[in-house]
Structures are given as structure tokens and as C-alpha cells.
Design a protein around this motif. Structure first.
Motif, short mmCIF file in Angstrom:
data_model
loop_
_atom_site.label_atom_id
_atom_site.label_comp_id
_atom_site.label_asym_id
_atom_site.label_seq_id
_atom_site.Cartn_x
_atom_site.Cartn_y
_atom_site.Cartn_z
N UNK A 457 -7.64 -14.97 2.17
CA UNK A 457 -6.40 -14.81 2.86
C UNK A 457 -5.92 -13.90 3.98
N UNK A 458 -6.01 -14.33 5.03
CA UNK A 458 -5.38 -13.63 6.02
C UNK A 458 -4.66 -11.90 6.20
N UNK A 459 -3.19 -13.29 5.68
CA UNK A 459 -1.94 -12.32 5.71
C UNK A 459 -2.00 -10.90 4.85
N UNK A 460 -3.07 -11.38 3.54
CA UNK A 460 -3.45 -10.04 2.75
C UNK A 460 -3.83 -9.38 2.88
N UNK A 461 -5.18 -9.62 3.45
CA UNK A 461 -6.36 -8.57 3.55
C UNK A 461 -5.11 -7.22 5.59
N UNK A 462 -4.46 -8.60 6.05
CA UNK A 462 -3.66 -8.05 6.90
C UNK A 462 -2.52 -7.05 6.50
N UNK A 463 -2.27 -7.40 5.05
CA UNK A 463 -0.78 -6.36 4.40
C UNK A 463 -1.87 -4.79 3.37
N UNK A 464 -3.12 -5.06 3.08
CA UNK A 464 -3.66 -4.14 3.03
C UNK A 464 -4.34 -2.81 3.87
N UNK A 465 -4.50 -3.74 4.91
CA UNK A 465 -5.11 -3.14 6.25
C UNK A 465 -3.69 -2.56 6.79
N UNK A 466 -2.03 -2.44 6.43
CA UNK A 466 -1.16 -1.93 7.84
C UNK A 466 -0.78 -1.02 6.27
N UNK A 467 -1.30 -0.94 5.12
CA UNK A 467 -0.20 -0.69 4.29
C UNK A 467 -1.82 1.22 3.91
N UNK A 468 -3.00 1.17 4.23
CA UNK A 468 -4.13 2.30 4.50
C UNK A 468 -3.61 2.44 5.21
N UNK A 469 -3.35 2.04 6.10
CA UNK A 469 -2.70 2.91 7.72
C UNK A 469 -1.85 3.35 7.88
N UNK A 470 -1.13 2.59 7.03
CA UNK A 470 0.73 3.83 7.41
C UNK A 470 0.16 4.82 5.89
N UNK A 471 -0.27 5.04 5.12
CA UNK A 471 -1.34 5.94 4.51
C UNK A 471 -1.13 7.31 4.94
N UNK A 472 -2.39 6.83 5.55
CA UNK A 472 -2.83 7.89 7.05
C UNK A 472 -1.71 8.85 7.58
N UNK A 473 -1.28 7.73 8.18
CA UNK A 473 0.29 8.04 9.25
C UNK A 473 0.62 8.65 8.24
N UNK A 474 1.19 8.90 6.98
CA UNK A 474 1.94 9.38 6.59
C UNK A 474 1.39 10.95 6.09
N UNK A 475 -0.02 10.88 5.26
CA UNK A 475 -1.58 11.59 4.60
C UNK A 475 -2.12 12.63 5.90
N UNK A 476 -2.27 11.76 6.63
CA UNK A 476 -3.44 12.90 7.39
C UNK A 476 -5.05 11.73 7.66
N UNK A 477 -5.51 10.96 8.68
CA UNK A 477 -6.68 10.38 8.51
C UNK A 477 -7.88 10.81 7.79
N UNK A 478 -8.38 9.61 7.12
CA UNK A 478 -9.25 10.35 5.43
C UNK A 478 -10.64 8.97 6.50
N UNK A 479 -11.29 9.38 6.32
CA UNK A 479 -12.39 8.50 6.76
C UNK A 479 -13.01 7.68 5.84
N UNK A 480 -12.98 8.04 5.13
CA UNK A 480 -13.36 6.76 3.70
C UNK A 480 -12.19 5.69 3.68
N UNK A 481 -11.13 6.38 3.65
CA UNK A 481 -9.94 5.15 4.47
C UNK A 481 -10.34 4.27 5.06
N UNK A 482 -10.48 5.20 5.94
CA UNK A 482 -10.73 3.66 7.58
C UNK A 482 -12.10 3.04 7.76
N UNK A 483 -12.88 3.74 6.54
CA UNK A 483 -13.93 2.74 6.98
C UNK A 483 -13.30 1.55 6.00
N UNK A 484 -12.41 1.23 5.11
CA UNK A 484 -12.00 0.37 4.39
C UNK A 484 -11.58 -0.63 5.19
N UNK A 485 -10.90 0.08 5.98
CA UNK A 485 -9.99 -0.26 7.23
C UNK A 485 -10.35 -1.52 7.85
#
Length: 516
Positions: A457-485
Motif C-alpha cells: 500500500x503506497x498510500x499507507x507507507x507514505x502516511x507512516x513516513x509522514x507520521x514519523x517525520x511529524x513526530x521528529x519535527x515536534x520531538x527532535x531528530x532520532x536516527x532510529x526513526x530516520x532509518x525507519x523512514x
């Protein structure tokens, strides 16, 4: 002779190739400023096919000069060469004065594009767009070419608003086919298929030879469900420019869906013939031709075509799956149920081996074979997965619906499609709600689970990316989340290399990493 001409012009680093395949090999291992390529290269790919493959594999960039040389003047050759958009093409006989004059003009036009190409190769599209703007501000000698490159970049990164503005500015000055076609693409991307079709039709009225607009007009009609008009547009386009295997296959697909078996057969046969040495050579054309022959009561000929496919694509697991799937239908039509079930069992085994590489088209094809063998449960399971993984793709949903209508399952099919779409939309809406509430953990838990269940699911994967990026935008960059993205973005790119969010999220992630 050409090599000597170039030497006399003062060029010292010169490579020569004695065939199309040799040329591709050179292009794969070296970067060239100038390519002079004959159209007729003997056995193997011709000059047009070499240029097609070079562009498809990014072996040449916007600053590379490509000159096509030919003694042929046939309309088919001229149209085909024009479609691949070489920088120039010269008719034989050629002398040194003519060649030098043309190349000097092309160098003056192209030499400023190197910095743009370097940014494109590093996928720094923002920098490439900025370089375009600098060239335009400095009154570049080739403003139309720079504008066209910029528009392609804007469409690539999904900035349709800026692309639309660019096209409208160009069109306010004069009626340009590429700009009006680009504006049509913007409307198509926003699902305004009627508006897009109107623009593509206007382009063809003004310039019937601008075949790209015909391809997009056919896509627009397909998106609107008007397959008859889509077929008519493609028929006219293939008369003007018959040497595109992709266009011939598109015609075959539409004609087959319309029940026009003679038209489909001719189109698929041409696809196979002209695609023999093309980068667009596809086992799908063999599979579809076999389907047409089977439906035309030419089962033995269909099996012969599938045998050819096995020979031509012997190390290709996707081709093996397509062949086995169609074989099951051919044998079933011949009344050989045991052979049909054996072929389908083979197809299922190959599908399991492909896993997440199993495309929506292959899943629909498998479902069709299951339906013909009476396994409605398995077919509906596959089709439900197709819709869930591509719930925003109206064209794919239309294919699913068309298949089920043909199998006299229209009502059940409609219910399946609606339920599958609703399931995905509900998950997405819940994920958005969690994000708005700042509950990233619950949102991530929900979407990670959804991506696990719907790995394509292209849309679902992209939405998960967006949520991970939104979390890092608010809480700060984390390499483990960036690697997942990064991993998720790679999956999106594998599913759809032109996904708009892929490019924008890649840029955002790079900025976050630099700022960390």
C-alpha cells in the motif's frame, strides 16, 4: 568517418561502438558530453531504442548532447526519433562543416546545464530547480529548454501548484504544446480528467504530431471509464507513430477490454515485434496475446506464444508467473482441468516466492484464473488485497470491477470494492486523528500494523513516513526513526519510482539530519 570529423574538430576523448548493445555498455560505464548515434545499428537495438534505454536508466542527462544520424526519411522513423527527443538529427550524407556547425550550436545551448544535471543525479531537486531559476534570471540562451526542465522537476517532486503557474506563464506568452500538455498533466494529477482531456485534445488539434498528448488523452479517457474513446485515440496515435511498444501495448490492453480481439491481437503482435530489442520488452505482451488467442479459440497458438515467452524470459520469475497464470486459463478453456490446476498451483508457488514484489496487475491476473477454475473465495481475497493496497487508484478499481462484471459478479464485486476501500480509509482517518491529537505512539502503532498487513500500500507507507517525520519535527531528530523512514521510502520508490511524496520526504529528512 564521424570519428575522424570529431577528431578534426579538436576532440581527443572519443569512444566508438559497433552495435546498440555495445553503445549501452559504453553509456553504462562512462559519462559522455556528446553522443552521435546512427539510427540503423544492424542486429539489435536501433538508435531510437538506445536513446530510450539510456534515458530510462538515467545514463544520459539534461546536459548531454545526443545527435541522431540517419539515411532514412520514412514518417515512422521521423516520428519515432522525434518522440525520443534527441537534441538534433542529421540526414546523410554528412560533411564535417555541417556536423561541426550543429554541434557548436548545441554546445552553446547545453553547456550551462551541467550544474542542473549534477543536482538531479544527486537527487537534490530543490537545488536543480534553483539552478534553473538562476539561468532564467541571467537570460539563458535556451530559456524554453530550461523552463521545460524546471517544469519536469516540479512535476517530479509533486509541486503541481508551481508547475501550473509555470505552464500558465509560458502559455500566456504563446501557445506551446509542451506547456499545454504539462498543464493537462497537472489537471490529471488532481483528478480533473475532463479538464485534462480538453487540454490534450486542444494540443492535438493544434499539433497532431505531438503524440505525448495523445497518450495522456487516452489515459484521461480511461480514467473517466470511456474505453471506446481511449481506443480510438490510441489507434490514431499508432497510425502516426507505430514504433512505440508501450503505446502498442496500451492499445492492445484497451482493445482487449473492449472485446475488440482483432485489434488487440494486432497490437500485441506489434508490441512483441518492435519491442524485441527495446528496454520496454515485456512478458506481459506475450501473456495478453495468449489471452486474446485463447478467447479467439486458438488455444494451441496461445500455448505456442507462452512457450516463446518462457524462452525469451527464462530467468525472469515475474514472466514465469504470468506465463503459468495464463496457461491455467488456456488449459481450462481446452477442457484440460488437471493441467489447468497444475499450472495455477505453479503460479501460486511463484507468487509466494515473489512476496511483496507481487504487483497489482499480477494479483488481478491470478484472481482471474482462480475465478475461471471456480475458486471465488481465493479470487475475492486477492482482489480485496489489490483494492486495499491501491484504494486511491480509480483505474485499478475499475479493472477489478470490470473483471467481476465479466464473471457475472457485479453486485458482490461492488460490495467487495467498497468494503476494502472503507477499511483502508478508516485506518488512515484514525491515524490522522491520532497525529492531530499529538498521540504519535498510538498513530504509529496503528499504521505500522496496517503496513505489515498491506505491504504494497503506497498510500499507507507514505502516511507512516509522514507520521514519523511529524513526530521528529515536534520531538527532535532520532536516527532510529530516520532509518525507519529511509527504509519505508525505499519501499515506496520500489513500488512507484515517481511517487511525489518520496522526493519531498527525502528532502525533509535530509534537512532534519543536517540540522541535528
Amino acid at each position: 568517418m564521424l570519428r575522424d570529423f570529431v577528431k578534426y574538430m579538436g576532440v581527443h576523448q572519443i569512444d566508438t561502438a559497433n552495435s546498440g548493445r555495445d553503445a549501452i555498455s559504453h553509456l553504462s560505464s562512462s559519462r559522455y558530453d556528446i553522443v552521435i548515434c546512427d539510427f540503423n545499428l544492424g542486429q539489435g537495438p536501433n538508435g531510437q531504442q538506445v536513446l530510450e534505454e539510456a534515458k530510462m536508466r538515467n545514463l544520459v542527462g539534461v546536459s548531454t548532447i545526443w545527435v541522431m544520424v540517419t539515411a532514412e526519411k520514412t514518417p515512422d522513423m521521423v516520428m519515432g526519433a522525434a518522440e525520443t527527443r534527441p537534441d538534433d538529427y542529421l540526414l546523410k550524407p554528412i560533411n564535417q562543416v555541417l556536423l561541426q556547425s550543429r554541434i557548436e550550436k548545441l554546445l552553446a545551448r547545453k553547456q550551462s546545464l551541467g550544474v542542473i544535471e549534477a543536482s538531479i543525479r544527486s537527487q537534490d531537486y530543490a537545488a536543480a530547480i534553483a539552478h534553473c531559476d538562476k539561468l532564467l534570471q541571467s537570460q539563458a540562451v535556451n530559456p524554453q529548454e530550461v523552463l521545460r526542465i524546471k517544469s519536469d522537476l516540479l512535476l517530479t517532486v509533486g509541486d503541481d501548484a508551481s508547475a501550473r503557474e509555470l505552464f500558465e506563464v509560458v502559455l500566456a506568452q504563446r501557445n506551446v504544446s509542451w506547456a499545454k500538455t504539462g498543464l493537462g498533466k497537472v489537471l490529471f494529477n488532481s483528478a480533473d480528467y475532463e479538464g485534462a482531456a480538453l487540454l490534450f485534445s486542444q494540443v492535438l488539434t493544434d499539433n497532431p504530431m505531438y503524440i505525448e498528448a495523445a497518450d495522456w488523452l487516452a489515459k484521461s479517457y480511461q480514467a473517466m471509464g470511456n474505453m471506446v474513446m481511449a481506443q480510438q485515440v490510441l489507434l490514431e496515435a499508432t497510425k502516426l507513430s507505430p514504433n512505440s511498444p508501450m503505446r502498442q501495448k496500451a492499445l492492445g490492453d484497451v482493445a482487449y477490454r473492449n472485446g475488440e480481439l482483432d485489434v488487440a491481437k494486432t497490437a500485441f503482435e506489434k508490441t512483441i515485434k518492435i519491442g524485441e530489442f527495446s528496454a520496454h520488452k515485456s512478458p506481459a505482451a506475450y501473456a495478453r496475446l495468449a489471452d486474446v488467442l485463447s478467447d479467439s479459440n486458438e488455444a494451441m497458438e496461445a500455448l505456442h506464444v507462452l512457450k516463446r515467452s518462457k524462452a525469451d524470459f527464462r530467468f525472469n520469475p515475474i514472466a514465469a508467473l504470468q506465463t503459468a497464470t495464463v496457461e491455467s486459463r488456456v488449459y481450462q478453456k481446452m477442457g484440460q482441468s488437471d493441467m489447468a490446476r497444475a499450472a495455477l498451483a505453479n503460479a501460486e508457488q511463484l507468487a509466494n516466492q515473489l512476496g511483496s514484489q507481487l504487483s497489482a496487475d499480477l494479483m488481478i491476473d491470478l484472481a482471474k484464473s482462480h475465478l475461471q477454475l471456480g475458486d471465488k473465495h481465493k479470487a475475492f481475497q486477492l482482489l480485496g488485497e489489490v483494492v486495499k493496497n491501491n484504494h486511491e487508484n480509480a483505474e485499478l478499481s475499475g479493472e477489478v470491477e470490470h473483471l467481476l462484471v465479466r464473471e457475472h459478479l457485479a453486485e458482490e464485486g461492488h460490495a467487495l470494492i467498497e468494503a476494502s476501500r472503507k477499511e483502508v480509509i478508516d485506518i488512515n482517518n484514525q491515524g490522522v486523528l491520532f497525529a492531530k491529537q499529538g498521540d504519535f505512539q498510538q498513530g504509529l502503532k496503528l499504521l505500522r500494523s496496517a503496513v505489515k498487513r498491506l505491504p504494497s500500500s503506497e498510500v499507507m507507507i507514505v502516511n507512516l513516513c509522514g507520521l514519523l517525520i511529524a513526530q521528529m519535527s515536534k520531538e527532535g531528530y532520532r536516527e532510529i526513526l530516520a532509518a525507519e523512514v529511509r527504509d519505508l521510502l525505499n519501499r515506496v520508490h520500489a513500488i512507484n519510482p515517481s511517487n511525489k511524496k518520496y522526493f519531498s520526504y527525502t528532502q525533509v529528512l535530509a534537512k532534519m539530519q543536517r540540522g541535528a
